[in-house]
Design an enzyme around this catalytic site. Structure first.
Site, PDB file in Angstrom:
ATOM      1  N   LYS A  94     -59.892   5.458   1.930  1.00  0.00           N
ATOM      2  CA  LYS A  94     -58.669   4.682   1.776  1.00  0.00           C
ATOM      3  C   LYS A  94     -58.685   3.484   2.725  1.00  0.00           C
ATOM      4  CE  LYS A  94     -55.642   8.698   0.882  1.00  0.00           C
ATOM      5  NZ  LYS A  94     -55.072   8.346  -0.429  1.00  0.00           N
ATOM      6  N   ARG A 124     -55.983  17.901  -6.116  1.00  0.00           N
ATOM      7  CA  ARG A 124     -56.117  18.753  -7.301  1.00  0.00           C
ATOM      8  C   ARG A 124     -57.240  19.784  -7.116  1.00  0.00           C
ATOM      9  NH1 ARG A 124     -57.116  13.483 -10.816  1.00  0.00           N
ATOM     10  NH2 ARG A 124     -55.669  12.796  -9.174  1.00  0.00           N
TER      11      ARG A 124
END
Length: 436
Positions: free
Chosen positions: A213, A287
């Site tokens: 990021k 996830r």
């Protein structure tokens, strides 16, 4: 009441014109008056006005207030506190008189929802995967210790027990990944059926891994465990309200870091339910850890499985930080949650999840890709669809919440910077009002 406290009263009358057109606050020698702008002190508009006014009062550096006069029922008192509370400094409120039931509810919210906000606001240095799990245990034991049993599995034990997603994501950090499996069973019967399973994403810091990021996206990633904190708070609040059904809580806790041992693009994860997943973005890690919790939850055969996660930027793009995104194939369960959200005055919004979304995750080397192909850009929906592959009966009784209203990077007119605690009351209400 002490002499150095500021009195806060409510009024349905407009403020004097000298305070400005549509002013919501006025001042006299007694203190502040909040002008709710409606003919009633009750209702959604009045609550929002009270919360905004409380934010302004806090912004003036006033740290000790007394709620005085008529209208300070539970809902209005709580709206004031949600706006008045901030992430640093001490604030003292002398509450108006409430009946015993409302006083207990207010005190439970102050304890539990504030725990959620404080936990999410903690710096990652102070809250690793194991600390998150133990904080959750401490809260639930404080609320209903006689009904709680738990197991913490961590590090190499996760690998040996085939928690492949959680271990893979967390192995790159010096702080071991952790799975908390907590059994809230007020019946005392070890054979009692499990009514609901709650599965929370507990990423205590998310760098994005090798799909790194930028700083502007990483600076709030201490809050990436917001789903785990929200579900912990929801179960604690439901227990404090008298929940008598058995509920299991699974918190999937890890750091997503860059290191020589971190997982890489192209790696394939082999899950216990037989599914294989190719990793094509290490920043789609939530996830991957939730999948392990959902497999465990499915094995319990509960009526409901509810997972909660700060899962996608796509949900925030759609809804901002103002709503939690809601996904499910089960219309009745969605309606039940929306009714609970209405009763608690908390914001949820349903986004699309259809059968075709489940085919938008193709891989040349595994059953699934952990991100959708470039042709399919519904990121929040395809993330939910990914999770459905790990829920045995995904078409009924499963609810996925992409909790985009968990944390604010900057203050707004109703909220201070940081965690909001939104969703805790709705989920507690849902567990109570629909448990049979």
């Amino acid at each position: 009441m002490t002499n150095n406290t500021m009195l806060i009263s409510l009024s349905t009358q407009p403020a004097d014109a000298r305070w400005g057109e549509k002013a919501t606050l006025s001042v006299n020698e007694q203190g502040f008056t909040i002008h709710v702008g409606t003919t009633s002190l009750n209702g959604k508009a009045a609550l929002a006005t009270i919360q905004r006014a409380a934010r302004k009062i806090d912004g003036q550096g006033i740290k000790h207030v007394t709620l005085a006069g008529e209208g300070w029922d539970l809902a209005n008192s709580w709206a004031f506190w949600q706006g008045y509370r901030g992430p640093k400094g001490q604030r003292t409120v002398e509450w108006a008189e409430l009946n015993d039931a409302d006083k207990k509810e207010l005190n439970d919210r102050l304890k539990i929802v504030d725990w959620v906000r404080d936990t999410i606001n903690l710096p990652a240095e102070d809250l690793g995967p194991e600390q998150l799990a133990t904080r959750a245990v401490d809260l639930l034991c404080d609320v209903a210790c006689d009904a709680v049993n738990y197991r913490i599995t961590k590090g190499e034990d996760l690998r040996e027990q085939n928690y492949a997603g959680l271990y893979t994501v967390g192995r790159g950090s010096e702080r071991q990944p952790v799975l908390l499996a907590l059994d809230y069973n007020p019946t005392g019967n070890p054979d009692a059926p499990v009514f609901a399973c709650l599965v929370g994403k507990g990423i205590t810091f998310d760098t994005g891994g090798y799909s790194l990021k930028p700083s502007g996206s990483m600076d709030s990633m201490k809050s990436d465990m917001g789903g785990a904190a929200t579900l912990t708070g929801a179960l604690a609040l439901a227990a404090s309200r008298g929940l008598q059904q058995r509920v299991k809580l699974y918190l999937c806790c890890a750091d997503n870091m860059v290191s020589g041992n971190a997982f890489r693009l192209g790696d394939i994860i082999r899950y216990r339910n037989g599914k294989t997943v190719e990793v094509m973005n290490t920043d789609a890690e939530g996830r991957l850890v939730l999948a392990d919790g959902l497999i465990d939850a499915s094995e319990q055969n509960p009526q409901w499985i509810i997972d909660c996660a700060t899962l996608t930027g796509a949900a925030k793009m759609a809804l901002g930080n103002d709503y939690h995104a809601l996904f499910s194939f089960d219309d009745e369960l969605v309606a039940a949650l929306q009714e609970s959200a209405k009763e608690e005055n908390e914001p949820f919004w349903r986004l699309p999840l259809e059968e075709f979304h489940r085919s938008h995750l193709p891989s040349s080397f595994a059953d699934l890709n952990n991100i959708a192909s470039g042709a399919h850009t519904a990121g929040a929906s395809t993330a939910a669809a990914f999770l459905s592959h790990f829920v045995k009966n995904y078409q009924q009784g499963w609810l996925h919440i992409d909790c985009s209203a968990t944390y604010r990077k900057g203050a707004v007119d109703q909220w201070a910077t940081g965690a909001t605690g939104l969703g805790v009351r709705t989920l507690a209400n849902l567990l109570l009002s629909n448990a049979k």
